[in-house]
Scaffold this motif. Sequence first.
Motif, PDB file in Angstrom:
ATOM      1  N   ILE A  58       8.588 -14.314  -2.449  1.00  0.00           N
ATOM      2  CA  ILE A  58       9.253 -13.834  -3.667  1.00  0.00           C
ATOM      3  C   ILE A  58       8.653 -12.509  -4.118  1.00  0.00           C
ATOM      4  CG2 ILE A  58       9.708 -14.379  -6.063  1.00  0.00           C
ATOM      5  CD1 ILE A  58       9.723 -17.327  -5.218  1.00  0.00           C
ATOM      6  N   VAL A  59       7.330 -12.429  -4.009  1.00  0.00           N
ATOM      7  CA  VAL A  59       6.672 -11.183  -4.415  1.00  0.00           C
ATOM      8  C   VAL A  59       7.149 -10.029  -3.527  1.00  0.00           C
ATOM      9  CG1 VAL A  59       4.471 -10.004  -4.555  1.00  0.00           C
ATOM     10  CG2 VAL A  59       4.674 -12.331  -5.364  1.00  0.00           C
ATOM     11  N   LEU A  60       7.372 -10.326  -2.261  1.00  0.00           N
ATOM     12  CA  LEU A  60       7.859  -9.280  -1.367  1.00  0.00           C
ATOM     13  C   LEU A  60       9.209  -8.777  -1.851  1.00  0.00           C
ATOM     14  CD1 LEU A  60       7.531  -7.658   1.211  1.00  0.00           C
ATOM     15  CD2 LEU A  60       8.616  -9.499   2.456  1.00  0.00           C
ATOM     16  N   LEU A  61      10.031  -9.710  -2.309  1.00  0.00           N
ATOM     17  CA  LEU A  61      11.317  -9.290  -2.859  1.00  0.00           C
ATOM     18  C   LEU A  61      11.117  -8.348  -4.042  1.00  0.00           C
ATOM     19  CD1 LEU A  61      13.561 -12.464  -2.818  1.00  0.00           C
ATOM     20  CD2 LEU A  61      13.765 -10.386  -1.461  1.00  0.00           C
ATOM     21  N   TYR A  62      10.189  -8.742  -4.901  1.00  0.00           N
ATOM     22  CA  TYR A  62       9.947  -7.904  -6.079  1.00  0.00           C
ATOM     23  C   TYR A  62       9.452  -6.528  -5.669  1.00  0.00           C
ATOM     24  CZ  TYR A  62      10.709 -11.371  -9.686  1.00  0.00           C
ATOM     25  OH  TYR A  62      11.276 -12.253 -10.539  1.00  0.00           O
ATOM     26  N   ILE A  63       8.634  -6.504  -4.608  1.00  0.00           N
ATOM     27  CA  ILE A  63       8.101  -5.218  -4.180  1.00  0.00           C
ATOM     28  C   ILE A  63       9.238  -4.350  -3.628  1.00  0.00           C
ATOM     29  CG2 ILE A  63       6.601  -4.080  -2.503  1.00  0.00           C
ATOM     30  CD1 ILE A  63       4.690  -6.343  -2.716  1.00  0.00           C
ATOM     31  N   THR A  64      10.097  -4.986  -2.883  1.00  0.00           N
ATOM     32  CA  THR A  64      11.135  -4.205  -2.224  1.00  0.00           C
ATOM     33  C   THR A  64      12.212  -3.755  -3.214  1.00  0.00           C
ATOM     34  OG1 THR A  64      10.808  -5.844  -0.524  1.00  0.00           O
ATOM     35  CG2 THR A  64      12.453  -4.159  -0.102  1.00  0.00           C
ATOM     36  N   TYR A  65      12.641  -4.674  -4.043  1.00  0.00           N
ATOM     37  CA  TYR A  65      13.646  -4.316  -5.031  1.00  0.00           C
ATOM     38  C   TYR A  65      12.916  -4.024  -6.328  1.00  0.00           C
ATOM     39  CZ  TYR A  65      16.758  -6.081  -1.489  1.00  0.00           C
ATOM     40  OH  TYR A  65      17.416  -6.271  -0.324  1.00  0.00           O
ATOM     41  N   ASP A  66      13.581  -4.199  -7.447  1.00  0.00           N
ATOM     42  CA  ASP A  66      12.861  -3.991  -8.701  1.00  0.00           C
ATOM     43  C   ASP A  66      12.977  -5.239  -9.549  1.00  0.00           C
ATOM     44  OD1 ASP A  66      15.399  -3.431 -10.525  1.00  0.00           O
ATOM     45  OD2 ASP A  66      15.606  -2.341  -8.619  1.00  0.00           O
ATOM     46  N   PHE A  77       0.821  -1.217   0.000  1.00  0.00           N
ATOM     47  CA  PHE A  77       0.000   0.000   0.000  1.00  0.00           C
ATOM     48  C   PHE A  77       0.842   1.249   0.000  1.00  0.00           C
ATOM     49  CE2 PHE A  77      -3.963  -2.151   1.199  1.00  0.00           C
ATOM     50  CZ  PHE A  77      -4.771  -1.452   0.337  1.00  0.00           C
ATOM     51  N   SER A  78       1.850   1.215   0.864  1.00  0.00           N
ATOM     52  CA  SER A  78       2.623   2.451   0.948  1.00  0.00           C
ATOM     53  C   SER A  78       3.323   2.727  -0.371  1.00  0.00           C
ATOM     54  CB  SER A  78       3.628   2.366   2.094  1.00  0.00           C
ATOM     55  OG  SER A  78       4.549   1.345   1.811  1.00  0.00           O
ATOM     56  N   LYS A  79       3.784   1.657  -1.016  1.00  0.00           N
ATOM     57  CA  LYS A  79       4.410   1.886  -2.326  1.00  0.00           C
ATOM     58  C   LYS A  79       3.406   2.384  -3.334  1.00  0.00           C
ATOM     59  CE  LYS A  79       8.108   0.083  -4.113  1.00  0.00           C
ATOM     60  NZ  LYS A  79       9.049  -0.841  -4.742  1.00  0.00           N
ATOM     61  N   TYR A  80       2.211   1.800  -3.242  1.00  0.00           N
ATOM     62  CA  TYR A  80       1.186   2.227  -4.189  1.00  0.00           C
ATOM     63  C   TYR A  80       0.859   3.700  -3.972  1.00  0.00           C
ATOM     64  CZ  TYR A  80      -3.205   2.611  -6.616  1.00  0.00           C
ATOM     65  OH  TYR A  80      -4.199   3.023  -7.449  1.00  0.00           O
ATOM     66  N   ILE A  81       0.683   4.055  -2.698  1.00  0.00           N
ATOM     67  CA  ILE A  81       0.318   5.434  -2.410  1.00  0.00           C
ATOM     68  C   ILE A  81       1.450   6.370  -2.820  1.00  0.00           C
ATOM     69  CG2 ILE A  81      -0.157   7.044  -0.531  1.00  0.00           C
ATOM     70  CD1 ILE A  81      -1.442   4.598   0.906  1.00  0.00           C
ATOM     71  N   GLU A  82       2.660   5.920  -2.551  1.00  0.00           N
ATOM     72  CA  GLU A  82       3.796   6.796  -2.801  1.00  0.00           C
ATOM     73  C   GLU A  82       4.087   6.916  -4.287  1.00  0.00           C
ATOM     74  OE1 GLU A  82       6.702   6.097   0.276  1.00  0.00           O
ATOM     75  OE2 GLU A  82       8.249   6.368  -1.232  1.00  0.00           O
ATOM     76  N   ARG A  83       4.059   5.799  -4.975  1.00  0.00           N
ATOM     77  CA  ARG A  83       4.552   5.818  -6.365  1.00  0.00           C
ATOM     78  C   ARG A  83       3.535   5.362  -7.403  1.00  0.00           C
ATOM     79  NH1 ARG A  83      10.308   3.109  -4.538  1.00  0.00           N
ATOM     80  NH2 ARG A  83       9.994   3.875  -2.434  1.00  0.00           N
ATOM     81  N   GLY A  84       2.443   4.844  -6.923  1.00  0.00           N
ATOM     82  CA  GLY A  84       1.433   4.401  -7.886  1.00  0.00           C
ATOM     83  C   GLY A  84       1.755   3.045  -8.494  1.00  0.00           C
ATOM     84  N   VAL A  85       2.942   2.534  -8.227  1.00  0.00           N
ATOM     85  CA  VAL A  85       3.357   1.246  -8.766  1.00  0.00           C
ATOM     86  C   VAL A  85       3.787   0.391  -7.595  1.00  0.00           C
ATOM     87  CG1 VAL A  85       4.703   0.177 -10.562  1.00  0.00           C
ATOM     88  CG2 VAL A  85       4.410   2.634 -10.558  1.00  0.00           C
ATOM     89  N   ILE A  86       3.628  -0.892  -7.738  1.00  0.00           N
ATOM     90  CA  ILE A  86       4.048  -1.730  -6.628  1.00  0.00           C
ATOM     91  C   ILE A  86       5.357  -2.418  -6.932  1.00  0.00           C
ATOM     92  CG2 ILE A  86       3.453  -3.769  -5.297  1.00  0.00           C
ATOM     93  CD1 ILE A  86       0.626  -2.788  -5.313  1.00  0.00           C
ATOM     94  N   VAL A  87       5.397  -3.042  -8.103  1.00  0.00           N
ATOM     95  CA  VAL A  87       6.656  -3.657  -8.510  1.00  0.00           C
ATOM     96  C   VAL A  87       7.289  -2.742  -9.543  1.00  0.00           C
ATOM     97  CG1 VAL A  87       7.746  -5.652  -9.512  1.00  0.00           C
ATOM     98  CG2 VAL A  87       5.725  -5.923  -8.092  1.00  0.00           C
ATOM     99  N   GLU A  88       8.498  -2.274  -9.232  1.00  0.00           N
ATOM    100  CA  GLU A  88       9.123  -1.290 -10.120  1.00  0.00           C
ATOM    101  C   GLU A  88      10.048  -1.971 -11.095  1.00  0.00           C
ATOM    102  OE1 GLU A  88      10.192   2.595  -7.758  1.00  0.00           O
ATOM    103  OE2 GLU A  88      10.412   0.779  -6.567  1.00  0.00           O
ATOM    104  N   ARG A  89      10.330  -1.241 -12.140  1.00  0.00           N
ATOM    105  CA  ARG A  89      11.446  -1.658 -12.983  1.00  0.00           C
ATOM    106  C   ARG A  89      12.590  -0.708 -12.671  1.00  0.00           C
ATOM    107  NH1 ARG A  89       9.422  -2.123 -18.855  1.00  0.00           N
ATOM    108  NH2 ARG A  89       9.326  -4.371 -18.598  1.00  0.00           N
ATOM    109  N   LYS A  90      13.728  -1.111 -13.091  1.00  0.00           N
ATOM    110  CA  LYS A  90      14.910  -0.363 -12.664  1.00  0.00           C
ATOM    111  C   LYS A  90      14.860   1.091 -13.128  1.00  0.00           C
ATOM    112  CE  LYS A  90      19.355  -1.811 -11.342  1.00  0.00           C
ATOM    113  NZ  LYS A  90      20.256  -2.967 -11.390  1.00  0.00           N
ATOM    114  N   GLY A  91      14.411   1.287 -14.324  1.00  0.00           N
ATOM    115  CA  GLY A  91      14.424   2.647 -14.866  1.00  0.00           C
ATOM    116  C   GLY A  91      13.456   3.578 -14.152  1.00  0.00           C
ATOM    117  N   ASP A  92      12.398   3.046 -13.616  1.00  0.00           N
ATOM    118  CA  ASP A  92      11.376   3.899 -13.003  1.00  0.00           C
ATOM    119  C   ASP A  92      11.882   4.497 -11.705  1.00  0.00           C
ATOM    120  OD1 ASP A  92      10.113   2.640 -14.980  1.00  0.00           O
ATOM    121  OD2 ASP A  92       8.749   1.454 -13.731  1.00  0.00           O
ATOM    122  N   SER A  93      11.314   5.599 -11.337  1.00  0.00           N
ATOM    123  CA  SER A  93      11.599   6.096  -9.996  1.00  0.00           C
ATOM    124  C   SER A  93      10.361   6.783  -9.444  1.00  0.00           C
ATOM    125  CB  SER A  93      12.756   7.078 -10.006  1.00  0.00           C
ATOM    126  OG  SER A  93      12.427   8.179 -10.796  1.00  0.00           O
TER     127      SER A  93
END
Lengths: 492, 112, 802, 123, 94, 140
Positions: free
Chosen positions: F48-56, E78-94
């Motif tokens: 594993i999903v937690l890892l993805y959430i924390t890292y990229d 949730f906090s990631k969603y609220i903060e960034r709108g995305v939960i799983v990021e890709r490296k390029g995103d910030s």
Amino acid sequence: MNNLIVLPLIIPIITGVILVFLRHSIMLQRVISTITMITVSIMSFILLEIVESEGIIRLDFSGWLPPFGILFVADSFAMLLVLTASIVTTICLLYAFSTIGKQIETMFFYPFILFLIAGVNGSFLTGDIFNLFVCFEVMLLSSYVLVAIGGKKVQLRESLKYVLINVVASWMFLVALAFLYGTVKTLNMAHIAQRVAEVGQEPLLTTVAVLFLLVFSLKAGLLLFFWLPGSYSVPPAAVQALFAALLTKVGIYALIRTFTLMFPLNQDITHTLIGVMAGITIIAGCMGALAGRDVYTIGTYNVIIGVGFILIGLAVGTEAAITGAIYYLIHDIVAKALLFLIIGMMVYLTGESVIKNMSGLIRNYPLFGWIYFIVLLALTGVPPLSGFVGKILIGQGAIEAESYILLAIGFASSIIVLYSLLRIFLASFFGETTISFEDRKPIPKGAYGSFIFLAVTIVFIGVGAESLSVYVKDAVNTLMNPSVYIDAILKG
Amino acid sequence: MESLIVILVGILVSVGTYLVLSRHMIRVIVGTAILSHAVHLLILAMGGLKKGVVPLLGQSEDGFTDALPQALILTAIVISFATTAFLLVLAYRTYKTNGTADFRELRGISDE
Amino acid sequence: MTFELAIILLPFIVAACIPIFYRRLPKKAIGWVVLMVPLSLFLLLTTYIPRIAKGQTFSNYYEWIPSFNINFTTYLDGLSLIFSLLITGVGSLVILYSIFYLSKKESLHHFYCYLLLFMGAMLGVVFSDHLLVLYTFWELTSVSSFLLIAFWHHRKASRAGARKSMTITVSGGIAMLVGFLMLYSMSETFSIREIISNIDVISEQSLFIPALVLILLGAFTKSAQFPFHIWLPDAMEAPTPVSAYLHSATMVKAGIYLVARFTPIFGGEMIWFWAVTGVGLLTLFWGSFNAVKQVDLKALLAFSTVSQLGLIMSLLGLGSIAVYLGYSKDSIIYTQAAFAALFHLINHSTFKGALFMMVGIVDHEIGTRDIRRLGGLMPILPFTFTVALIGSLSMAGMPPFNGFLSKEMFFAATLKITQLDVFSIDTIGVLIPVVAWVASIFTFVYCLIIVGKTFFGKIKPDILEKNPHEAPIGMLISPFILIGLVVGIFIFPNLLGHYILQPAMAGIYPTFPSTEELTPHISAWHGFNMELWMTIGVVILGITLYFLLKRWKPIYRWIPQRLTLNSLYETVISFSENVSESLTKRYMNGNLTHYFSYIYMVFVIVVAGVFFLTNSFEWSLVNNSSVESFELILVFVVIFAAVAILFTTSRIASVLLNGVLGYSVAFFFVIFRAPDLALTQLVVESVTTALFLICFKFLPDLTPERTSKRVKVSNGVISILVGATVTIVGLAVVNYEKFETISTYFEDAYNLAGGKNIVNTILGDFRAFDTMLEVVVLFIAGLGVYTIIKLKAKKGDADIEN
Amino acid sequence: MSVKETLEWAAILLILLGGIISVISALGLIRLPDVYTRSHAASKSSTLAVLVCLTGAFIYFWFHDGYVSIRLILGIIFVFITAPVAGHLICRAAYRSRVPLAEGSGEDELKPLLFANEDKPDL
Amino acid sequence: MKETILLIALTLFMVAIAILLYRVIMGPSMPDRAIALDTIGVNLISAIAIVSILLKTKAFLEAILILGILAFIGTIAFSKYIERGVIVERKGDS
Amino acid sequence: MKINDVILRTVVKGVVFIILTLGVYLFFSGHNAPGGGFIGGLVLGSGIVLLYITYDLETVHKKMPFDFKKVAAFGVLLATGSAIGSLYFNAPFLSQTDGYFNIPILGEKHLTTVTIFEAGVALTVIGTLVTIILSISEDE
């Protein structure tokens, strides 16, 4: 060995999974999936023979005796449908090879098809009502993907509706299962039948039965067919054909099984209801087919008419009618598959789906046109093609049971079927050709092969109806005498 | 308790149905999720509630609660999870290609 | 001997061979090869004449689908013989004619293939004793007729005509099939002969009359009886040889055959008598009346065919009275009507065949069939003129041609019937001869039109420009043979009567002991009796009307175009198409919300309806377990969370609330002693919520529902009803305790399956199959998600929508 | 009262205490003015409530059934570790998504540092 | 007696959850809701512990741990969603 | 501006370890206590999903370079394969056996074929869960 029964389900699943590893070697995928389906067809035929000669056989998974474990039951009815479904799938695969396109093929198209047929076969074979739900889901999940495969705008739109309606239908199935378990406290279909018969299908059980009726109606497209026209007209032709051939049939199978085996006792309510629903379905289907201006609409509403017609057989419920329903079911699987393959090919050739805009196809593709004509006649029930035997037997049954309204609706629907399909023939195949001989796209050989094979099957089912009659009679015997089935499960 | 749960299920079903009848995709999907919660409770209630102990052998040996509905619900939960996951993805793909999340605008047939 | 089977099969076999071998044959040869088929069959059939005349019949039995009593029984008796001789005889002549008529550019292989198909089907119809096999061939004739009418399918009119004929005749066929099935359910047999022999048992049953009506529908549609005749004029879009063959000589007579065949079964019924006679007479009148106004020669002939078919039909109806009366010295006299019917059947084939061929020649040589543009052709086409003259006069019932004989017999029959006082013939029966006579006058008029407008008068200049000349000899052979027959039969009618008609009469009146009595002596001269006076009246009035044609033709305009049967047919079809379209579009509007409300409404109505109808509601709290206070609070938490979702305006809030619901449900699982469930529910709920959040990146936020209050209220009502339905049924189910659950078996899990966790042993062992499939479901979903996301339609893919 | 009995009672009273604290913390979550102060109620007192309660349960199982539950200890440790992180993250997210501070919170010193160059919030 | 106290404690936790539900429903901001949900989860942990005492079973102890884990993962998501709108990021995103 | 995740990452490193251990524990305890392949798989998957959430995506993918579709497929194969195995012994499909085996180091152990089946289930669940989440996250 009883383990044979599980093969129609497990072989497609395993090869389907293996094909996931072979994602990029399309040729291998094609070969393997074809071999798989041919094997399954042969297996089914062998099983059909065994069942016919030795009676119902069952496979108790993990060796747990019914009613405690899950089991597969092969009776002639189920095996006939498994056989037909497997053959039709094989042919649709053949068609798909030449039409589906590489992009979709690498996206696990063949695994999904194999999972679909696994779910279908499982639904036919299972003897456990909750397992039926699970098999339905295997089939439905694959069908969800297959409707949307290709990712076009319309496909996604229609598939979303299709999925949502089916999710609600599955929900209803679970509600029905909950009530069923709450009342009879068992899940084995034979055991349910036995317990229901023990208390003479009390009113509450009839209510549960009616709930099942609705659930399977949603799947079969009986009365609640709203999902059908949209979702059947968007996927690739091979998938459309499979859907038209198989999906509604599974619902019909479940209806027939439920109301001949588990809840056969309060026919005043249940069968009347089925009759009313079948009648309305046919009328609505006829109206849709009349209204249709494009091949898809006409085709899909014809599917609906077919559903209604088969279920007249169930509603009437006499021996002749059930026999007819089985014959018609087999016919409908084959004929609808062919119809939709042809429709898909027409759209592919002309790039149009409105019948007015394609014309004179028969000039460039004479054989193609005549095969369509054969389907047209078969679906109308013109003898000696496949629809004929089923139709007259259902008619006979309706007369015996004095359900003249259903009789009238059913037979009048043939006229509408004829009229609507004839309109396609006259507008699209006859007339001046719009494409010159040089500009025409060729019909792939594989597609022709599948057309011809299905057409031959149609003729065979009609002319050689006698050769099927042993199996059909055996199937009807089981359906008309639930005790045969129950004894085979609970006393064996 | 059983009656209470059945009534609760009825209320959940009403809410879920109302949401399913909405126009917006997300509401409909949430509706289906609520419906599945409701039916899981219903299945459990059908087996009888609080009629025995936890179905684990070896802790106490008499009168287990009905284990079969639990197994069925487990299967149903997994299936509904699978369906929901697929449904969500399908919904957003549909939204992206069709540009609307409103089912009234997703009719497609009569607006042509 | 199985010659009969060979007779039916030969045309089919040759038809099947044509598409395969036609490329190897020169274009012209194909016709000659095909000609051999009917010719040899005709010759073969003639060998049967002496034996059949002696009263022999031939039947053979082949199994087809014995399990359902569907077998192929050929039966050759006098009645079949007449028709089969017509089919092969006229068939030979028509094929001979067509060899010269059709140009080499046409797709001849199709034409001959269809023609042979038709021939085989038609022979099948008349040779079958089994009702369903009869029906099979019956539909095949409709199909082949469809193909032949649509032979020039690039013409719009051809397609329309083909569709109309197919729709009407197949519909009739289906009605007939239902009739057959009813007969079967009464008699337990599909064999016509067996039904006839059991007739006493059958005729008492309630289905007898419906079966009669339905079978008559089949016969009437096929034989183009009023009001189903409308397809026949449109069928004239077919090439002329086809019109001559199918639509005058053979196929349209299948209905006649059927009526004749079924006279022994149904003949004793009043409805049969009046339906067949009445419809026949009406058709006779209507056809002849309408023929007069036609300007297209072929359309004129079509209406005249309709009218003549009506004549034959009404004769059969009149003859059926003899079946009612039973065999006696007095009733014999009424059988003459049936005799006349058969006689006229043959006569009609000869002269109408000739006339069609004549029109074909005119069309072929002059390029038009419109009588307004024709005239004065006598010097140009002298032979054709001869054909036309003889054919027309025969049709008009003039001596010395065969039409005269049968026409006189027709008048005699109509007069004779009025003397009876059954079936209220004594009151309205008077109309029968009157209508017959009036119709004959019109017949006379249109016969004059055919000859007069085409061959007399002044020749139109634009015809001369084309420099027309007489048809080639090949095209004239066939009509001249027919004309020869027209005259020949007049001279030796009794030869025909004795050898061919007499055995056929035995087929219509099988219960009558002697066929000799059934065969009257036909003589051209029978004194100045009423019939002759009637004929004289016809001639006088006919000639008068012909010359005053311009004066009274405006009568036809009295019937407005909208009210003609044809436009009625069109209106009905377009009306039903439009109504279906608007109705279907109204409810199949693609709006998912509507679909859901239909489904839910059906759910409520059906389930609650059955529930209350069967009075299944029962409820008591006796078996319920206790409720603790904290549980009650939890219940309220769930309810509030659920209701709050309805009103929330943000998507995250609704997903969070759904999460609250999920967690609460998990806690319920804890309370209800389901640890595995609680674990699973917790994890799945969290993952689902996470999935929602992940997908929200691509989804829009909730918008307020812009629905009207009415919709909201109705949705609310529906959802409350659905909830209530589930609740009441659920309460009743909870109260239902009649059976012991099977799950007590699983409590022995440790000994059976070696596990202490019962739920897990069920999942992993007792019901492992479910688990296996469930895993497959999950896998499919995962794969599906991947596919849906990765597989995006390319720009180029055209969306084909419905 | 035996030792066992006493400890059981102690455990139960701990649990009751947990219940009371949790209600108080819940009330705090309602009464406090903005998200940052509410987070204080949630992460501190709620965590305390659950820790007290779990400890009670642990003791109860230990002395009543003679069962030392590793899972419960793990659970306690887990909650102990994660609750602050969760509170931290959610507050940071709240601040970054510009949830306003309650009136009278004093000066927001972070604001010029974080959002100096931005005019619009990114959510 | 013990049981009654436990039931009272359980009821208290339920009351707390009910109060928190108000926060989830009313918001006003997303973090408010997320916090409230997290707290509900934490309270449920306690409730499950009490129920296992009441039911005299250890079967639910796994659920406690899992619930703890999930509450944590959920809050992070949730906090990631609220903060960034995305939960799983890709490296390029910030 | 990159957001500082140091606290989160530090905690998660430990937490993931606990989660994965718990997952394995649940997986094995399933036959006699709550848990089993499905839940074990889900917990492992969520770890594993937690890892993805924390890292990229990329970082985690470098550490765990599996194609999770194939992991799932392998799981299904394992589950069905264990079922098929019983065909070889001419026993009804899906037959499970259990027994006590004397394994050199571990001593006598109770082993059942259900474990293979459950391992298949767990692998499928992990594979599917991660596939779904990754597919969505990778979408543009």
